[in-house]
Design a protein around this motif. Structure first.
Motif, PDB file in Angstrom:
ATOM      1  N   GLY A  17       0.805  -1.214   0.000  1.00  0.00           N
ATOM      2  CA  GLY A  17       0.000   0.000   0.000  1.00  0.00           C
ATOM      3  C   GLY A  17       0.837   1.263   0.000  1.00  0.00           C
ATOM      4  O   GLY A  17       2.062   1.231  -0.057  1.00  0.00           O
ATOM      5  N   GLY A  18       0.141   2.385   0.051  1.00  0.00           N
ATOM      6  CA  GLY A  18       0.826   3.668   0.023  1.00  0.00           C
ATOM      7  C   GLY A  18      -0.110   4.794   0.399  1.00  0.00           C
ATOM      8  O   GLY A  18      -1.284   4.576   0.719  1.00  0.00           O
ATOM      9  N   LEU A  19       0.418   5.997   0.365  1.00  0.00           N
ATOM     10  CA  LEU A  19      -0.318   7.186   0.753  1.00  0.00           C
ATOM     11  C   LEU A  19       0.165   8.336  -0.114  1.00  0.00           C
ATOM     12  O   LEU A  19       1.354   8.428  -0.422  1.00  0.00           O
ATOM     13  CB  LEU A  19      -0.057   7.490   2.232  1.00  0.00           C
ATOM     14  N   GLN A  20      -0.765   9.222  -0.513  1.00  0.00           N
ATOM     15  CA  GLN A  20      -0.405  10.397  -1.303  1.00  0.00           C
ATOM     16  C   GLN A  20      -0.993  11.635  -0.650  1.00  0.00           C
ATOM     17  O   GLN A  20      -2.035  11.573   0.010  1.00  0.00           O
ATOM     18  CB  GLN A  20      -0.990  10.304  -2.710  1.00  0.00           C
ATOM     19  N   GLY A  21      -0.337  12.764  -0.862  1.00  0.00           N
ATOM     20  CA  GLY A  21      -0.859  14.050  -0.419  1.00  0.00           C
ATOM     21  C   GLY A  21      -0.594  15.097  -1.479  1.00  0.00           C
ATOM     22  O   GLY A  21       0.468  15.084  -2.114  1.00  0.00           O
ATOM     23  N   GLN A  22      -1.563  15.979  -1.705  1.00  0.00           N
ATOM     24  CA  GLN A  22      -1.401  17.058  -2.673  1.00  0.00           C
ATOM     25  C   GLN A  22      -1.564  18.396  -1.968  1.00  0.00           C
ATOM     26  O   GLN A  22      -2.469  18.560  -1.146  1.00  0.00           O
ATOM     27  CB  GLN A  22      -2.440  16.956  -3.807  1.00  0.00           C
ATOM     28  N   GLU A  23      -0.675  19.310  -2.308  1.00  0.00           N
ATOM     29  CA  GLU A  23      -0.655  20.661  -1.733  1.00  0.00           C
ATOM     30  C   GLU A  23      -0.683  20.614  -0.208  1.00  0.00           C
ATOM     31  O   GLU A  23      -1.310  21.425   0.463  1.00  0.00           O
ATOM     32  CB  GLU A  23      -1.800  21.497  -2.297  1.00  0.00           C
ATOM     33  N   PHE A  24       0.042  19.651   0.342  1.00  0.00           N
ATOM     34  CA  PHE A  24       0.191  19.485   1.786  1.00  0.00           C
ATOM     35  C   PHE A  24       1.035  20.643   2.301  1.00  0.00           C
ATOM     36  O   PHE A  24       1.971  21.072   1.640  1.00  0.00           O
ATOM     37  CB  PHE A  24       0.893  18.141   2.052  1.00  0.00           C
ATOM     38  N   ARG A  25       0.715  21.163   3.478  1.00  0.00           N
ATOM     39  CA  ARG A  25       1.466  22.294   4.039  1.00  0.00           C
ATOM     40  C   ARG A  25       1.953  21.979   5.438  1.00  0.00           C
ATOM     41  O   ARG A  25       1.240  21.382   6.238  1.00  0.00           O
ATOM     42  CB  ARG A  25       0.597  23.549   4.098  1.00  0.00           C
ATOM     43  N   LEU A  26       3.193  22.402   5.703  1.00  0.00           N
ATOM     44  CA  LEU A  26       3.792  22.254   7.024  1.00  0.00           C
ATOM     45  C   LEU A  26       4.488  23.554   7.410  1.00  0.00           C
ATOM     46  O   LEU A  26       5.100  24.216   6.565  1.00  0.00           O
ATOM     47  CB  LEU A  26       4.832  21.134   7.031  1.00  0.00           C
ATOM     48  N   ASP A  27       4.421  23.896   8.683  1.00  0.00           N
ATOM     49  CA  ASP A  27       5.184  25.027   9.214  1.00  0.00           C
ATOM     50  C   ASP A  27       6.662  24.641   9.232  1.00  0.00           C
ATOM     51  O   ASP A  27       7.004  23.500   9.528  1.00  0.00           O
ATOM     52  CB  ASP A  27       4.759  25.341  10.647  1.00  0.00           C
ATOM     53  N   ILE A  28       7.522  25.605   8.900  1.00  0.00           N
ATOM     54  CA  ILE A  28       8.969  25.352   8.974  1.00  0.00           C
ATOM     55  C   ILE A  28       9.653  26.507   9.675  1.00  0.00           C
ATOM     56  O   ILE A  28       9.153  27.628   9.710  1.00  0.00           O
ATOM     57  CB  ILE A  28       9.603  25.129   7.583  1.00  0.00           C
ATOM     58  N   ASP A  29      10.811  26.207  10.237  1.00  0.00           N
ATOM     59  CA  ASP A  29      11.688  27.221  10.799  1.00  0.00           C
ATOM     60  C   ASP A  29      12.721  27.542   9.733  1.00  0.00           C
ATOM     61  O   ASP A  29      13.292  26.628   9.147  1.00  0.00           O
ATOM     62  CB  ASP A  29      12.395  26.707  12.058  1.00  0.00           C
ATOM     63  N   GLY A  30      12.942  28.785   9.472  1.00  0.00           N
ATOM     64  CA  GLY A  30      13.945  29.153   8.485  1.00  0.00           C
ATOM     65  C   GLY A  30      13.366  29.350   7.105  1.00  0.00           C
ATOM     66  O   GLY A  30      12.159  29.409   6.901  1.00  0.00           O
ATOM     67  N   GLU A  31      14.261  29.398   6.129  1.00  0.00           N
ATOM     68  CA  GLU A  31      13.909  29.743   4.757  1.00  0.00           C
ATOM     69  C   GLU A  31      13.755  28.541   3.838  1.00  0.00           C
ATOM     70  O   GLU A  31      13.255  28.682   2.728  1.00  0.00           O
ATOM     71  CB  GLU A  31      14.981  30.674   4.170  1.00  0.00           C
ATOM     72  N   ASN A  32      14.207  27.355   4.261  1.00  0.00           N
ATOM     73  CA  ASN A  32      14.191  26.198   3.377  1.00  0.00           C
ATOM     74  C   ASN A  32      14.155  24.924   4.195  1.00  0.00           C
ATOM     75  O   ASN A  32      14.400  24.940   5.400  1.00  0.00           O
ATOM     76  CB  ASN A  32      15.425  26.205   2.464  1.00  0.00           C
ATOM     77  N   ILE A  33      13.865  23.795   3.537  1.00  0.00           N
ATOM     78  CA  ILE A  33      13.846  22.484   4.161  1.00  0.00           C
ATOM     79  C   ILE A  33      14.167  21.457   3.084  1.00  0.00           C
ATOM     80  O   ILE A  33      13.727  21.597   1.934  1.00  0.00           O
ATOM     81  CB  ILE A  33      12.485  22.210   4.843  1.00  0.00           C
ATOM     82  N   THR A  34      14.937  20.445   3.436  1.00  0.00           N
ATOM     83  CA  THR A  34      15.301  19.423   2.458  1.00  0.00           C
ATOM     84  C   THR A  34      14.154  18.421   2.293  1.00  0.00           C
ATOM     85  O   THR A  34      13.290  18.293   3.161  1.00  0.00           O
ATOM     86  CB  THR A  34      16.566  18.655   2.889  1.00  0.00           C
ATOM     87  N   ASP A  35      14.200  17.690   1.189  1.00  0.00           N
ATOM     88  CA  ASP A  35      13.202  16.642   0.965  1.00  0.00           C
ATOM     89  C   ASP A  35      13.297  15.570   2.051  1.00  0.00           C
ATOM     90  O   ASP A  35      12.278  15.039   2.490  1.00  0.00           O
ATOM     91  CB  ASP A  35      13.396  16.003  -0.412  1.00  0.00           C
ATOM     92  N   LYS A  60       7.446  24.115  -2.632  1.00  0.00           N
ATOM     93  CA  LYS A  60       7.695  25.559  -2.671  1.00  0.00           C
ATOM     94  C   LYS A  60       7.494  26.141  -1.272  1.00  0.00           C
ATOM     95  O   LYS A  60       6.649  25.688  -0.508  1.00  0.00           O
ATOM     96  CB  LYS A  60       6.811  26.260  -3.699  1.00  0.00           C
ATOM     97  N   ILE A  61       8.303  27.127  -0.978  1.00  0.00           N
ATOM     98  CA  ILE A  61       8.232  27.828   0.307  1.00  0.00           C
ATOM     99  C   ILE A  61       7.266  28.994   0.132  1.00  0.00           C
ATOM    100  O   ILE A  61       7.356  29.740  -0.842  1.00  0.00           O
ATOM    101  CB  ILE A  61       9.620  28.347   0.743  1.00  0.00           C
ATOM    102  N   ILE A  62       6.354  29.147   1.086  1.00  0.00           N
ATOM    103  CA  ILE A  62       5.373  30.228   1.015  1.00  0.00           C
ATOM    104  C   ILE A  62       5.406  31.045   2.301  1.00  0.00           C
ATOM    105  O   ILE A  62       5.762  30.542   3.367  1.00  0.00           O
ATOM    106  CB  ILE A  62       3.944  29.684   0.752  1.00  0.00           C
ATOM    107  N   ASN A  63       5.061  32.316   2.168  1.00  0.00           N
ATOM    108  CA  ASN A  63       4.927  33.199   3.330  1.00  0.00           C
ATOM    109  C   ASN A  63       3.495  33.090   3.830  1.00  0.00           C
ATOM    110  O   ASN A  63       2.569  33.529   3.156  1.00  0.00           O
ATOM    111  CB  ASN A  63       5.236  34.646   2.955  1.00  0.00           C
ATOM    112  N   GLU A  64       3.343  32.478   4.975  1.00  0.00           N
ATOM    113  CA  GLU A  64       2.020  32.283   5.547  1.00  0.00           C
ATOM    114  C   GLU A  64       2.188  32.048   7.040  1.00  0.00           C
ATOM    115  O   GLU A  64       3.103  31.347   7.461  1.00  0.00           O
ATOM    116  CB  GLU A  64       1.348  31.071   4.885  1.00  0.00           C
ATOM    117  N   LYS A  65       1.315  32.623   7.804  1.00  0.00           N
ATOM    118  CA  LYS A  65       1.396  32.484   9.254  1.00  0.00           C
ATOM    119  C   LYS A  65       1.296  31.017   9.645  1.00  0.00           C
ATOM    120  O   LYS A  65       0.511  30.267   9.091  1.00  0.00           O
ATOM    121  CB  LYS A  65       0.280  33.279   9.925  1.00  0.00           C
ATOM    122  N   HIS A  66       2.109  30.628  10.616  1.00  0.00           N
ATOM    123  CA  HIS A  66       2.070  29.262  11.125  1.00  0.00           C
ATOM    124  C   HIS A  66       0.692  28.959  11.691  1.00  0.00           C
ATOM    125  O   HIS A  66       0.076  29.789  12.342  1.00  0.00           O
ATOM    126  CB  HIS A  66       3.116  29.059  12.216  1.00  0.00           C
TER     127      HIS A  66
END
Length: 77
Positions: A17-35, A60-66
């Motif tokens: 089995g497996g799982l997919q997500g589209q346009e999933f969003r997560l809060d991050i610290d900083g300007e970037n995050i690795t895969d 993609k990194i977006i400007n949005e309130k946590h």
């Protein structure tokens, strides 16, 4: 400014089995995050077990309130 990452993902379970997500969003610290960091967050935040390969697409990194409140280790909240 708060940063979030928006991305699509696919993951496979080692027992089938497996799982997919589209346009999933997560809060991050900083300007970037690795895969690799994103894959780790998905698995840990969703408390998934027996995860094999995780693929990240359209990141993609977006400007949005946590959305998530900061965790207070002292109060457990």
């Amino acid at each position: 400014m708060d940063k979030r990452v928006q991305f699509d993902f696919e993951l496979e379970f080692t027992n089938g089995g497996g799982l997919q997500g589209q346009e999933f969003r997560l809060d991050i610290d900083g300007e970037n995050i690795t895969d690799q960091e994103l894959a780790k967050y998905i698995v840990e935040d969703m408390r998934l077990l027996m995860v094999g390969e995780v693929r990240i697409f359209n990141k993609k990194i977006i400007n949005e309130k946590h959305k998530r409140k900061a965790f207070d280790e002292n109060s457990g909240k």
